[in-house]
Design a protein around this motif. Structure first.
Motif, PDB file in Angstrom:
ATOM      1  N   LYS A 118     -28.684  34.017 -61.033  1.00  0.00           N
ATOM      2  CA  LYS A 118     -27.800  32.924 -60.643  1.00  0.00           C
ATOM      3  C   LYS A 118     -28.090  31.801 -60.015  1.00  0.00           C
ATOM      4  CE  LYS A 118     -23.784  35.456 -62.015  1.00  0.00           C
ATOM      5  NZ  LYS A 118     -23.047  34.846 -63.152  1.00  0.00           N
ATOM      6  N   LEU A 119     -29.195  31.799 -59.684  1.00  0.00           N
ATOM      7  CA  LEU A 119     -29.679  30.679 -58.949  1.00  0.00           C
ATOM      8  C   LEU A 119     -31.363  30.714 -58.772  1.00  0.00           C
ATOM      9  CD1 LEU A 119     -29.440  28.559 -56.610  1.00  0.00           C
ATOM     10  CD2 LEU A 119     -29.787  30.351 -54.780  1.00  0.00           C
ATOM     11  N   THR A 120     -32.005  29.661 -58.998  1.00  0.00           N
ATOM     12  CA  THR A 120     -33.291  29.476 -59.022  1.00  0.00           C
ATOM     13  C   THR A 120     -33.734  28.377 -58.178  1.00  0.00           C
ATOM     14  OG1 THR A 120     -33.551  30.066 -61.379  1.00  0.00           O
ATOM     15  CG2 THR A 120     -35.450  28.911 -60.621  1.00  0.00           C
ATOM     16  N   VAL A 121     -34.820  28.831 -57.270  1.00  0.00           N
ATOM     17  CA  VAL A 121     -35.135  27.983 -56.146  1.00  0.00           C
ATOM     18  C   VAL A 121     -36.700  27.645 -56.142  1.00  0.00           C
ATOM     19  CG1 VAL A 121     -33.205  28.476 -54.603  1.00  0.00           C
ATOM     20  CG2 VAL A 121     -35.219  29.730 -54.474  1.00  0.00           C
ATOM     21  N   PRO A 122     -37.135  26.664 -55.697  1.00  0.00           N
ATOM     22  CA  PRO A 122     -38.609  26.271 -55.883  1.00  0.00           C
ATOM     23  C   PRO A 122     -39.348  26.938 -54.755  1.00  0.00           C
ATOM     24  CG  PRO A 122     -37.503  24.205 -55.009  1.00  0.00           C
ATOM     25  CD  PRO A 122     -36.614  25.434 -55.192  1.00  0.00           C
ATOM     26  N   HIS A 123     -38.919  27.232 -53.696  1.00  0.00           N
ATOM     27  CA  HIS A 123     -39.579  27.992 -52.714  1.00  0.00           C
ATOM     28  C   HIS A 123     -38.839  29.013 -51.669  1.00  0.00           C
ATOM     29  CE1 HIS A 123     -36.919  25.536 -50.328  1.00  0.00           C
ATOM     30  NE2 HIS A 123     -37.399  24.456 -51.034  1.00  0.00           N
ATOM     31  N   TYR A 124     -39.428  29.642 -50.781  1.00  0.00           N
ATOM     32  CA  TYR A 124     -38.755  30.902 -50.047  1.00  0.00           C
ATOM     33  C   TYR A 124     -37.987  30.508 -48.881  1.00  0.00           C
ATOM     34  CZ  TYR A 124     -41.543  34.277 -53.304  1.00  0.00           C
ATOM     35  OH  TYR A 124     -41.929  34.885 -54.434  1.00  0.00           O
ATOM     36  N   VAL A 125     -38.332  29.348 -48.417  1.00  0.00           N
ATOM     37  CA  VAL A 125     -37.692  29.065 -47.224  1.00  0.00           C
ATOM     38  C   VAL A 125     -36.005  29.272 -46.875  1.00  0.00           C
ATOM     39  CG1 VAL A 125     -37.174  26.811 -45.590  1.00  0.00           C
ATOM     40  CG2 VAL A 125     -39.382  27.061 -46.922  1.00  0.00           C
ATOM     41  N   ALA A 126     -35.313  29.076 -47.936  1.00  0.00           N
ATOM     42  CA  ALA A 126     -33.863  29.145 -47.841  1.00  0.00           C
ATOM     43  C   ALA A 126     -33.440  30.538 -48.333  1.00  0.00           C
ATOM     44  CB  ALA A 126     -33.240  28.077 -48.449  1.00  0.00           C
ATOM     45  N   VAL A 127     -34.435  31.308 -48.954  1.00  0.00           N
ATOM     46  CA  VAL A 127     -33.909  32.686 -49.524  1.00  0.00           C
ATOM     47  C   VAL A 127     -33.012  33.333 -48.223  1.00  0.00           C
ATOM     48  CG1 VAL A 127     -34.989  34.809 -50.252  1.00  0.00           C
ATOM     49  CG2 VAL A 127     -35.595  32.735 -51.316  1.00  0.00           C
ATOM     50  N   GLY A 128     -33.889  33.620 -47.108  1.00  0.00           N
ATOM     51  CA  GLY A 128     -33.157  34.475 -46.256  1.00  0.00           C
ATOM     52  C   GLY A 128     -31.713  34.027 -45.947  1.00  0.00           C
ATOM     53  N   HIS A 129     -31.338  32.735 -45.899  1.00  0.00           N
ATOM     54  CA  HIS A 129     -29.993  32.227 -45.642  1.00  0.00           C
ATOM     55  C   HIS A 129     -29.283  32.319 -46.889  1.00  0.00           C
ATOM     56  CE1 HIS A 129     -31.169  29.845 -42.135  1.00  0.00           C
ATOM     57  NE2 HIS A 129     -32.121  29.485 -42.590  1.00  0.00           N
ATOM     58  N   ILE A 130     -29.613  32.158 -47.824  1.00  0.00           N
ATOM     59  CA  ILE A 130     -28.849  32.451 -49.208  1.00  0.00           C
ATOM     60  C   ILE A 130     -28.426  33.964 -49.390  1.00  0.00           C
ATOM     61  CG2 ILE A 130     -28.824  32.218 -51.770  1.00  0.00           C
ATOM     62  CD1 ILE A 130     -30.843  29.922 -51.454  1.00  0.00           C
ATOM     63  N   ILE A 131     -29.624  34.969 -49.143  1.00  0.00           N
ATOM     64  CA  ILE A 131     -29.265  36.104 -49.385  1.00  0.00           C
ATOM     65  C   ILE A 131     -28.240  36.731 -48.352  1.00  0.00           C
ATOM     66  CG2 ILE A 131     -30.558  38.372 -49.474  1.00  0.00           C
ATOM     67  CD1 ILE A 131     -30.451  36.918 -52.239  1.00  0.00           C
ATOM     68  N   GLY A 132     -28.386  36.266 -47.155  1.00  0.00           N
ATOM     69  CA  GLY A 132     -27.645  36.748 -45.942  1.00  0.00           C
ATOM     70  C   GLY A 132     -26.160  36.277 -46.153  1.00  0.00           C
ATOM     71  N   SER A 133     -25.903  35.477 -46.924  1.00  0.00           N
ATOM     72  CA  SER A 133     -24.334  35.150 -47.038  1.00  0.00           C
ATOM     73  C   SER A 133     -23.585  34.989 -48.517  1.00  0.00           C
ATOM     74  CB  SER A 133     -24.210  33.626 -46.543  1.00  0.00           C
ATOM     75  OG  SER A 133     -25.006  32.831 -47.364  1.00  0.00           O
ATOM     76  N   THR A 134     -24.464  36.093 -49.385  1.00  0.00           N
ATOM     77  CA  THR A 134     -23.965  36.285 -50.712  1.00  0.00           C
ATOM     78  C   THR A 134     -24.214  37.718 -51.076  1.00  0.00           C
ATOM     79  OG1 THR A 134     -26.120  35.737 -51.757  1.00  0.00           O
ATOM     80  CG2 THR A 134     -24.630  33.900 -51.430  1.00  0.00           C
ATOM     81  N   ASP A 135     -23.870  37.947 -52.194  1.00  0.00           N
ATOM     82  CA  ASP A 135     -24.037  39.394 -52.871  1.00  0.00           C
ATOM     83  C   ASP A 135     -25.185  39.346 -53.907  1.00  0.00           C
ATOM     84  OD1 ASP A 135     -22.251  40.985 -51.557  1.00  0.00           O
ATOM     85  OD2 ASP A 135     -20.599  40.430 -52.912  1.00  0.00           O
ATOM     86  N   MET A 136     -25.951  38.290 -53.797  1.00  0.00           N
ATOM     87  CA  MET A 136     -27.185  38.253 -54.745  1.00  0.00           C
ATOM     88  C   MET A 136     -28.216  39.014 -54.199  1.00  0.00           C
ATOM     89  SD  MET A 136     -27.110  34.476 -56.336  1.00  0.00           S
ATOM     90  CE  MET A 136     -27.042  33.592 -54.551  1.00  0.00           C
ATOM     91  N   ILE A 137     -29.272  39.364 -55.003  1.00  0.00           N
ATOM     92  CA  ILE A 137     -30.519  39.938 -54.567  1.00  0.00           C
ATOM     93  C   ILE A 137     -31.338  39.231 -54.864  1.00  0.00           C
ATOM     94  CG2 ILE A 137     -29.363  42.409 -54.691  1.00  0.00           C
ATOM     95  CD1 ILE A 137     -31.317  42.814 -56.962  1.00  0.00           C
ATOM     96  N   THR A 138     -32.872  39.432 -54.361  1.00  0.00           N
ATOM     97  CA  THR A 138     -34.070  38.724 -54.650  1.00  0.00           C
ATOM     98  C   THR A 138     -35.113  39.916 -54.692  1.00  0.00           C
ATOM     99  OG1 THR A 138     -35.301  36.792 -54.341  1.00  0.00           O
ATOM    100  CG2 THR A 138     -34.627  38.118 -52.554  1.00  0.00           C
ATOM    101  N   SER A 139     -36.448  39.478 -55.188  1.00  0.00           N
ATOM    102  CA  SER A 139     -37.701  40.236 -55.323  1.00  0.00           C
ATOM    103  C   SER A 139     -38.516  39.499 -54.521  1.00  0.00           C
ATOM    104  CB  SER A 139     -37.933  40.376 -56.719  1.00  0.00           C
ATOM    105  OG  SER A 139     -37.093  41.049 -57.426  1.00  0.00           O
ATOM    106  N   VAL A 140     -39.041  39.918 -53.388  1.00  0.00           N
ATOM    107  CA  VAL A 140     -39.944  39.253 -52.533  1.00  0.00           C
ATOM    108  C   VAL A 140     -40.984  40.450 -52.185  1.00  0.00           C
ATOM    109  CG1 VAL A 140     -38.232  37.782 -51.799  1.00  0.00           C
ATOM    110  CG2 VAL A 140     -38.496  39.814 -50.754  1.00  0.00           C
ATOM    111  N   PRO A 141     -42.257  39.705 -51.416  1.00  0.00           N
ATOM    112  CA  PRO A 141     -43.315  40.638 -51.101  1.00  0.00           C
ATOM    113  C   PRO A 141     -42.619  41.277 -49.703  1.00  0.00           C
ATOM    114  CG  PRO A 141     -44.229  38.648 -51.508  1.00  0.00           C
ATOM    115  CD  PRO A 141     -42.780  38.407 -51.743  1.00  0.00           C
TER     116      PRO A 141
END
Length: 306
Positions: A223-246
């Motif tokens: 649903k969303l592609t971003v160029p870096h990890y900086v905003a991932v915490g904000h995005i995941i914390g306020s949506t129902d999306m998931i992400t694959s991270v170390p």
């Protein structure tokens, strides 16, 4: 006269004769035979066009020209000796050195907060600057000393570099607390059905994770592609999306953003995170200190000790 025409050993004999005034004593001091010292003096006389020393009842007396040369030659020999025997040192408590680290945005998030707290105690005047591994020619910047250390999954740094493994880590799936997938594990079907945030980290080893998912024929609902990890915490914390991270990045996000994570259902192979430095600076005391500090506080061994 060119310096290439002067044998440094002749100047050592000259300097020693000025101090001792006796060929036998000079020979003993320098570990030479008396004929060798006399031969050196003969060569030096021919080179400089002066007798330099005259035999007297008091020993070898210097000529006016020898006295003229005495101070500059003594200074030059002392400078060379000091330079060759000067061992660089690094005192973290007093140093104001600036170090530059090559890290990814994940590296900045995971390493820098703890590192800066640590430095405030052990090296209060040391400063840190970071550059993105992908934003510079890392190999060239490290060779010239513009970047002191690089941390990450960096397969391009091989010949000419040293490396030391900090830790293994797995990939995980991360989501907000209270998500429908907030349980002990996630199935492949649940992974495929979920909406995903994907970080396109070109030029890093993390791109291999996406390639692994594709090789296994897994189709994500991106649903969303971003160029870096900086905003991932904000995005995941306020949506129902998931992400694959170390995993260590996930650990850093759990508390600030009220997130959870579970083992990855698709990507099971761990990755190595290493600290790299150029061979040119292998013996640099400051470089040695910083990489040791990072290893002592961020490695698997440090976690085990804690």
């Amino acid at each position: 006269m060119e310096l290439k025409d002067v044998d440094l050993n002749l100047l050592l004999v000259f300097h020693q004769l000025l101090m001792e005034r006796r060929v036998s004593v000079v020979a003993e001091k320098l570990g030479l035979s008396q004929p060798a010292v006399s031969n050196a003096l003969k060569r030096l006389r021919l080179l400089l066009g002066d007798e330099l020393f005259q035999r007297t009842s008091k020993g070898m007396e210097p000529t006016p020209y020898a006295n003229q040369l005495a101070e500059p030659i003594a200074y030059a020999l002392s400078t060379i000796h000091s330079s060759l025997n000067d061992k660089q040192s690094f005192d973290p408590l007093t140093s104001n050195r600036k170090f530059t680290l090559g890290v990814t945005d994940i590296g900045e998030i995971y390493f820098l907060p703890r590192l800066m707290v640590l430095l405030a105690t052990v090296a209060p005047n040391v400063t840190i600057s970071s550059v993105r591994n992908t934003a510079v020619n890392l190999r060239d910047e490290m060779e010239t000393g513009h970047v002191d250390l690089a941390i990450g999954l960096l397969p391009q740094l091989k010949a000419g570099f040293f490396q030391r493994r900090l830790f293994h880590q797995q990939y995980v799936c991360m989501f907000r607390a209270g998500h429908a997938l907030d349980k002990a594990e996630m199935t492949v079907d649940e992974f495929c059905a979920a909406d995903h945030v994907v970080v396109v980290a070109a030029g890093t080893g993390h791109a291999d994770m996406d390639a692994t998912i594709e090789r296994k024929g897994i189709k994500r609902k991106v649903k969303l592609t971003v160029p870096h990890y900086v905003a991932v915490g904000h995005i995941i914390g306020s949506t129902d999306m998931i992400t694959s991270v170390p995993e260590r990045f996930a650990r850093a996000c759990v508390q600030p953003f009220k997130l959870r994570y579970v083992p990855h259902p698709v990507v099971r192979t761990p990755i190595d995170i290493n600290v790299f430095w150029h061979a040119k600076y292998h013996r640099d005391p400051g470089n040695q200190w910083l990489r040791s500090l990072i290893f002592e506080h961020f490695s698997d061994q440090a976690d085990a000790a804690a």
